[in-house]
Design a protein around this motif. Sequence first.
Motif, PDB file in Angstrom:
ATOM      1  N   PHE A  93       5.172   4.378  -4.536  1.00 17.28           N
ATOM      2  CA  PHE A  93       5.592   3.063  -4.295  1.00 17.28           C
ATOM      3  C   PHE A  93       4.938   1.938  -5.116  1.00 17.28           C
ATOM      4  O   PHE A  93       3.546   2.291  -5.245  1.00 17.28           O
ATOM      5  CB  PHE A  93       5.456   2.711  -2.791  1.00 17.28           C
ATOM      6  CG  PHE A  93       6.336   3.162  -1.754  1.00 17.28           C
ATOM      7  CD1 PHE A  93       7.707   2.548  -1.967  1.00 17.28           C
ATOM      8  CD2 PHE A  93       6.202   4.231  -0.914  1.00 17.28           C
ATOM      9  CE1 PHE A  93       8.538   3.298  -1.063  1.00 17.28           C
ATOM     10  CE2 PHE A  93       7.083   4.462  -0.063  1.00 17.28           C
ATOM     11  CZ  PHE A  93       8.357   3.921  -0.305  1.00 17.28           C
TER      12      PHE A  93
ATOM     13  N   ILE B  94       4.577  -1.910  -4.423  1.00 15.70           N
ATOM     14  CA  ILE B  94       5.021  -2.905  -3.547  1.00 15.70           C
ATOM     15  C   ILE B  94       4.921  -4.022  -4.018  1.00 15.70           C
ATOM     16  O   ILE B  94       3.638  -4.378  -4.540  1.00 15.70           O
ATOM     17  CB  ILE B  94       3.898  -2.756  -2.191  1.00 15.70           C
ATOM     18  CG1 ILE B  94       4.131  -1.371  -1.390  1.00 15.70           C
ATOM     19  CG2 ILE B  94       4.134  -4.007  -1.102  1.00 15.70           C
ATOM     20  CD1 ILE B  94       3.133  -1.346  -0.293  1.00 15.70           C
TER      21      ILE B  94
ATOM     22  N   LEU C 208      -2.343  -4.085   4.737  1.00 17.74           N
ATOM     23  CA  LEU C 208      -1.637  -2.741   3.609  1.00 17.74           C
ATOM     24  C   LEU C 208      -3.248  -1.971   3.535  1.00 17.74           C
ATOM     25  O   LEU C 208      -2.832  -0.829   3.218  1.00 17.74           O
ATOM     26  CB  LEU C 208      -1.434  -3.320   2.225  1.00 17.74           C
ATOM     27  CG  LEU C 208      -0.032  -4.300   2.255  1.00 17.74           C
ATOM     28  CD1 LEU C 208       0.180  -4.753   0.844  1.00 17.74           C
ATOM     29  CD2 LEU C 208       0.994  -2.955   2.537  1.00 17.74           C
TER      30      LEU C 208
ATOM     31  N   GLN D  57      -2.892   1.201   5.815  1.00 18.73           N
ATOM     32  CA  GLN D  57      -1.975   2.075   5.908  1.00 18.73           C
ATOM     33  C   GLN D  57      -2.116   3.585   6.242  1.00 18.73           C
ATOM     34  O   GLN D  57      -3.346   3.909   5.809  1.00 18.73           O
ATOM     35  CB  GLN D  57      -1.140   1.944   4.669  1.00 18.73           C
ATOM     36  CG  GLN D  57      -0.436   0.769   4.582  1.00 18.73           C
ATOM     37  CD  GLN D  57       0.557   0.385   5.577  1.00 18.73           C
ATOM     38  OE1 GLN D  57       1.754   1.008   5.938  1.00 18.73           O
ATOM     39  NE2 GLN D  57       0.577  -0.656   6.388  1.00 18.73           N
TER      40      GLN D  57
ATOM     41  N   PHE E 203       0.282   4.270  -3.514  1.00 24.51           N
ATOM     42  CA  PHE E 203       1.090   3.070  -3.751  1.00 24.51           C
ATOM     43  C   PHE E 203       0.188   2.162  -4.372  1.00 24.51           C
ATOM     44  O   PHE E 203      -1.181   2.029  -4.328  1.00 24.51           O
ATOM     45  CB  PHE E 203       1.623   2.418  -2.254  1.00 24.51           C
ATOM     46  CG  PHE E 203       0.867   2.143  -1.367  1.00 24.51           C
ATOM     47  CD1 PHE E 203       0.319   0.885  -1.395  1.00 24.51           C
ATOM     48  CD2 PHE E 203       0.259   2.803  -0.367  1.00 24.51           C
ATOM     49  CE1 PHE E 203      -0.611   0.286  -0.404  1.00 24.51           C
ATOM     50  CE2 PHE E 203      -0.613   2.490   0.596  1.00 24.51           C
ATOM     51  CZ  PHE E 203      -0.950   1.154   0.597  1.00 24.51           C
TER      52      PHE E 203
ATOM     53  N   THR F  32      -0.067  -2.383  -5.161  1.00 26.69           N
ATOM     54  CA  THR F  32       0.321  -3.669  -4.511  1.00 26.69           C
ATOM     55  C   THR F  32       0.358  -4.522  -5.823  1.00 26.69           C
ATOM     56  O   THR F  32      -0.625  -4.697  -6.234  1.00 26.69           O
ATOM     57  CB  THR F  32      -0.471  -3.692  -3.363  1.00 26.69           C
ATOM     58  OG1 THR F  32      -0.519  -3.170  -2.431  1.00 26.69           O
ATOM     59  CG2 THR F  32      -0.164  -5.290  -2.895  1.00 26.69           C
TER      60      THR F  32
ATOM     61  N   LEU G   5       9.031  -1.422  -3.191  1.00 25.62           N
ATOM     62  CA  LEU G   5       9.026  -1.745  -1.682  1.00 25.62           C
ATOM     63  C   LEU G   5       8.748  -3.388  -1.997  1.00 25.62           C
ATOM     64  O   LEU G   5       7.809  -3.608  -2.265  1.00 25.62           O
ATOM     65  CB  LEU G   5       8.172  -1.136  -0.921  1.00 25.62           C
ATOM     66  CG  LEU G   5       8.118  -1.710   0.186  1.00 25.62           C
ATOM     67  CD1 LEU G   5       9.239  -1.478   1.341  1.00 25.62           C
ATOM     68  CD2 LEU G   5       7.100  -0.856   1.306  1.00 25.62           C
TER      69      LEU G   5
ATOM     70  N   LEU H 233       8.199  -6.934  -0.444  1.00 28.19           N
ATOM     71  CA  LEU H 233       7.572  -7.642   0.837  1.00 28.19           C
ATOM     72  C   LEU H 233       7.483  -8.898   0.406  1.00 28.19           C
ATOM     73  O   LEU H 233       7.179  -9.451  -0.287  1.00 28.19           O
ATOM     74  CB  LEU H 233       6.169  -7.012   1.317  1.00 28.19           C
ATOM     75  CG  LEU H 233       5.981  -5.598   1.527  1.00 28.19           C
ATOM     76  CD1 LEU H 233       4.723  -5.235   2.058  1.00 28.19           C
ATOM     77  CD2 LEU H 233       7.040  -5.194   2.778  1.00 28.19           C
TER      78      LEU H 233
ATOM     79  N   VAL I 103       4.611   1.905   5.050  1.00 23.86           N
ATOM     80  CA  VAL I 103       4.561   2.579   3.762  1.00 23.86           C
ATOM     81  C   VAL I 103       5.064   4.018   4.079  1.00 23.86           C
ATOM     82  O   VAL I 103       5.911   4.599   3.555  1.00 23.86           O
ATOM     83  CB  VAL I 103       3.355   2.454   3.142  1.00 23.86           C
ATOM     84  CG1 VAL I 103       3.586   2.805   1.630  1.00 23.86           C
ATOM     85  CG2 VAL I 103       3.029   0.914   2.710  1.00 23.86           C
TER      86      VAL I 103
ATOM     87  N   HIS J 262       8.714   4.269   5.186  1.00 27.40           N
ATOM     88  CA  HIS J 262       9.496   4.226   3.990  1.00 27.40           C
ATOM     89  C   HIS J 262       9.327   5.691   3.156  1.00 27.40           C
ATOM     90  O   HIS J 262      10.530   6.249   2.707  1.00 27.40           O
ATOM     91  CB  HIS J 262       9.085   3.102   3.076  1.00 27.40           C
ATOM     92  CG  HIS J 262       9.730   1.813   3.642  1.00 27.40           C
ATOM     93  ND1 HIS J 262      11.026   1.347   3.202  1.00 27.40           N
ATOM     94  CD2 HIS J 262       9.346   0.757   4.419  1.00 27.40           C
ATOM     95  CE1 HIS J 262      11.416   0.327   4.044  1.00 27.40           C
ATOM     96  NE2 HIS J 262      10.339  -0.312   4.417  1.00 27.40           N
TER      97      HIS J 262
END
Length: 146
Positions: free
Chosen positions: A3, A5, A23, A26, A33, A35, A87, A89, A100, A103
């Motif tokens: 991911f 984000i 986050l 998570q 992931f 960010t 993703l 946000l 997360v 998803h």
Amino acid sequence: MFFSIIVPAYNQLFQIQKLIASLEKQTLPLNMFETIISDDGSTDGTAEYLGNYKGALKLKSVIPTAKGSRAKARNSGLTIATGTHILFLDGDLEVHHNLVETHFNAHKKDRNAVYIGKVEPCSSQRNDILNWYRVSRGGQKIEPGK
């Protein structure tokens, strides 16, 4: 990287700090992931905070070339995303600790689907008319599985 984000932000330093803290908690391993905060020219110290971030997230920031809309800020984030899935946000969220991972599990079942999550205001804002409007429109009207 599964991911990316992407979070558009403008003068939301306090909220961005809370989002990042949520986050960091998570349940999906943080190495799955990244960010990306797309800061649309904030003047509240957001860029400095992001530049000095030393926490557990793989955090990137980008400043769009021209101040504009949240859509432009999201698109700027997409230009540096490395995840196979995106993703989006909003900067004023605090996310549930398994957002997360939820998803991730949904995408394992159907990699071509688009998922829309439900936004719930925190308990101190549940009776606020603006939050009622925000959680009762758009994607909130879509029933699970549709």
